[in-house]
Design a protein around this motif. Structure first.
Motif, PDB file in Angstrom:
ATOM      1  N   ALA A  78     -13.908  82.830  57.943  1.00  0.00           N
ATOM      2  CA  ALA A  78     -12.479  82.952  57.659  1.00  0.00           C
ATOM      3  C   ALA A  78     -11.728  81.869  58.416  1.00  0.00           C
ATOM      4  O   ALA A  78     -12.020  81.599  59.581  1.00  0.00           O
ATOM      5  N   GLY A  79     -10.768  81.241  57.723  1.00  0.00           N
ATOM      6  CA  GLY A  79      -9.996  80.167  58.347  1.00  0.00           C
ATOM      7  C   GLY A  79     -10.475  78.785  57.898  1.00  0.00           C
ATOM      8  O   GLY A  79      -9.783  77.796  58.099  1.00  0.00           O
ATOM      9  N   SER A  80     -11.668  78.720  57.267  1.00  0.00           N
ATOM     10  CA  SER A  80     -12.160  77.441  56.754  1.00  0.00           C
ATOM     11  C   SER A  80     -11.282  77.008  55.585  1.00  0.00           C
ATOM     12  O   SER A  80     -10.823  77.844  54.812  1.00  0.00           O
ATOM     13  N   GLN A  81     -11.066  75.709  55.470  1.00  0.00           N
ATOM     14  CA  GLN A  81     -10.145  75.236  54.446  1.00  0.00           C
ATOM     15  C   GLN A  81     -10.696  74.095  53.604  1.00  0.00           C
ATOM     16  O   GLN A  81     -11.587  73.352  54.021  1.00  0.00           O
ATOM     17  N   THR A 100      -7.836  78.490  51.562  1.00  0.00           N
ATOM     18  CA  THR A 100      -8.303  78.993  52.857  1.00  0.00           C
ATOM     19  C   THR A 100      -9.183  80.221  52.652  1.00  0.00           C
ATOM     20  O   THR A 100      -8.804  81.141  51.911  1.00  0.00           O
ATOM     21  N   VAL A 101     -10.347  80.247  53.287  1.00  0.00           N
ATOM     22  CA  VAL A 101     -11.197  81.441  53.258  1.00  0.00           C
ATOM     23  C   VAL A 101     -10.486  82.507  54.082  1.00  0.00           C
ATOM     24  O   VAL A 101     -10.165  82.276  55.247  1.00  0.00           O
ATOM     25  N   ILE A 102     -10.193  83.681  53.469  1.00  0.00           N
ATOM     26  CA  ILE A 102      -9.525  84.701  54.270  1.00  0.00           C
ATOM     27  C   ILE A 102     -10.440  85.880  54.607  1.00  0.00           C
ATOM     28  O   ILE A 102     -10.185  86.595  55.558  1.00  0.00           O
ATOM     29  N   ALA A 103     -11.510  86.051  53.847  1.00  0.00           N
ATOM     30  CA  ALA A 103     -12.457  87.118  54.207  1.00  0.00           C
ATOM     31  C   ALA A 103     -13.819  86.787  53.608  1.00  0.00           C
ATOM     32  O   ALA A 103     -13.907  86.145  52.561  1.00  0.00           O
ATOM     33  N   TYR A 138      -7.587  82.152  49.550  1.00  0.00           N
ATOM     34  CA  TYR A 138      -6.148  82.109  49.270  1.00  0.00           C
ATOM     35  C   TYR A 138      -5.773  80.662  48.989  1.00  0.00           C
ATOM     36  O   TYR A 138      -6.093  79.769  49.778  1.00  0.00           O
ATOM     37  N   GLN A 166     -13.286  85.723  49.744  1.00  0.00           N
ATOM     38  CA  GLN A 166     -11.942  85.765  49.203  1.00  0.00           C
ATOM     39  C   GLN A 166     -11.233  84.500  49.691  1.00  0.00           C
ATOM     40  O   GLN A 166     -11.303  84.163  50.872  1.00  0.00           O
TER      41      GLN A 166
END
Lengths: 229, 108
Positions: free
Chosen positions: B39-42, B27-30, B103, B101
């Motif tokens: 952010a939130g893209s997976q 998951t894109v967090i920043a 995760y 960044q």
């Protein structure tokens, strides 16, 4: 992420609830919130549909936001609607067109959208507008527009728009005031709907309405209508 | 055409897991600068390296999949930092020049 958590997220989204999965980045611990039970800052993130990092009680966390698809309910199967419905669908909205006049609301005029021919207030009772729903009235006919606006004002809809000239809109606000809505409630209605881009044709007016809808959805403040060119 | 349905990716990750495969979710967090995915893209990855979704315009997916394999092996989530220089970006045909960044976690 636990399989159970994914199932839970899917079930909540199917029930049209917005959710946030908070992950503590240091240890991977996760907690799921809904818009109804989330703390204020997480609720704000859900309503803005914005995932991102957040510091919670001194810990660095990531807030993953997932929401049900946005809906657009259009009252009036008119010429502008023939442009607005497909444009809004392209922009990601689940579009429903409501018009009890069967001569207007035909599948030939509106392929690929949900069509309803019940009265707008009855339709809205069934469709239950929520915080991910926008409502636009386009008929110019108070018999159709007013009941829809009354139902819209009693809902959490994130955008309410009504087409019509300034004069028409002033008269409309007068009628709604007599129904018991105060200025704060009436300020939720964008009227005349749409941003000032000099739109002339039905398709251009649809662009102008979709632009205003987008700004509202993305939390962008537009200048007051009288100050627009 | 609908908006990229990120929750469909979660449903697919669950389906893969139920099929008996290992699955990791990235998951894109920043993001900083001009990153193509917010952010939130997976991106989801299975044990054989099959992927669905994206976390960038294609420049870091390869590295994310390699890390995802490690995460699936030991179950420990990882936080990955990518700084995409303009030079690197041009090499892979992208002009983003952003930083992001990501995760990566295993579906349990």
């Amino acid at each position: 992420m636990k399989l159970d958590t994914i199932d839970h997220i899917q079930a909540l989204l199917a029930d049209r609830q917005g959710v946030a999965l908070v992950t503590e980045l240091a240890d991977g611990a996760q907690q799921l919130f809904t818009r109804a039970d989330a703390p204020a800052d997480i609720r704000t993130a859900i309503e803005a549909d914005r995932s991102g990092e957040m510091e919670i009680e001194g810990r660095k966390c990531f807030v993953l936001v997932r929401n049900p698809p946005p809906r657009l309910l259009i009252v009036g199967a008119v010429h502008i609607t023939q442009g607005l419905a497909p444009m809004a669908a392209l922009a990601g909205y689940d579009v429903t067109v409501i018009d009890p006049r069967r001569a207007f609301a035909t599948d030939q005029r509106f392929p690929d959208v949900h069509l309803r021919t019940d009265w707008p207030d009855e339709a809205l009772l069934v469709l239950k507008p929520d915080f991910r729903t926008a409502i636009v009235t386009l008929t110019h006919d108070p018999k159709l527009d007013d009941p829809a606006l009354i139902a819209a004002l009693r809902s959490d809809a994130f955008y309410i728009g009504a087409l019509g000239s300034r004069k028409t809109h002033a008269a409309r606000l007068g009628r709604l005031r007599r129904e018991g809505f105060d200025d704060a409630a009436l300020a939720r209605i964008h009227g005349p709907a749409g941003i000032a881009i000099g739109a002339k044709t039905p398709a251009e007016i649809a662009v102008s309405v979709l632009a205003e809808l987008t700004a509202r959805r993305r939390g962008v403040d537009l200048p007051p209508k009288q100050k627009q060119p | 055409m609908k908006e990229a349905a990120e929750d469909d990716l979660l449903a697919t990750a669950a389906a893969w897991k139920r099929d008996g495969q290992d699955v990791a979710i990235a998951t894109v967090i920043a993001t900083w600068g001009s990153s193509p995915r917010q952010a939130g893209s997976q991106l989801i990855v299975d044990g054989e390296g099959h992927m669905l979704g994206s976390v960038s315009g294609g420049c870091v997916e390869g590295a994310v999949i390699r890390e995802a394999m490690e995460v699936m092996a030991d179950g420990r989530p990882r936080l990955l930092d990518f700084g995409i220089t303009n030079e690197q970006a041009w090499e892979v045909g992208l002009a983003c020049g952003g930083k992001l960044q990501v995760y990566v976690e295993r579906v349990e």
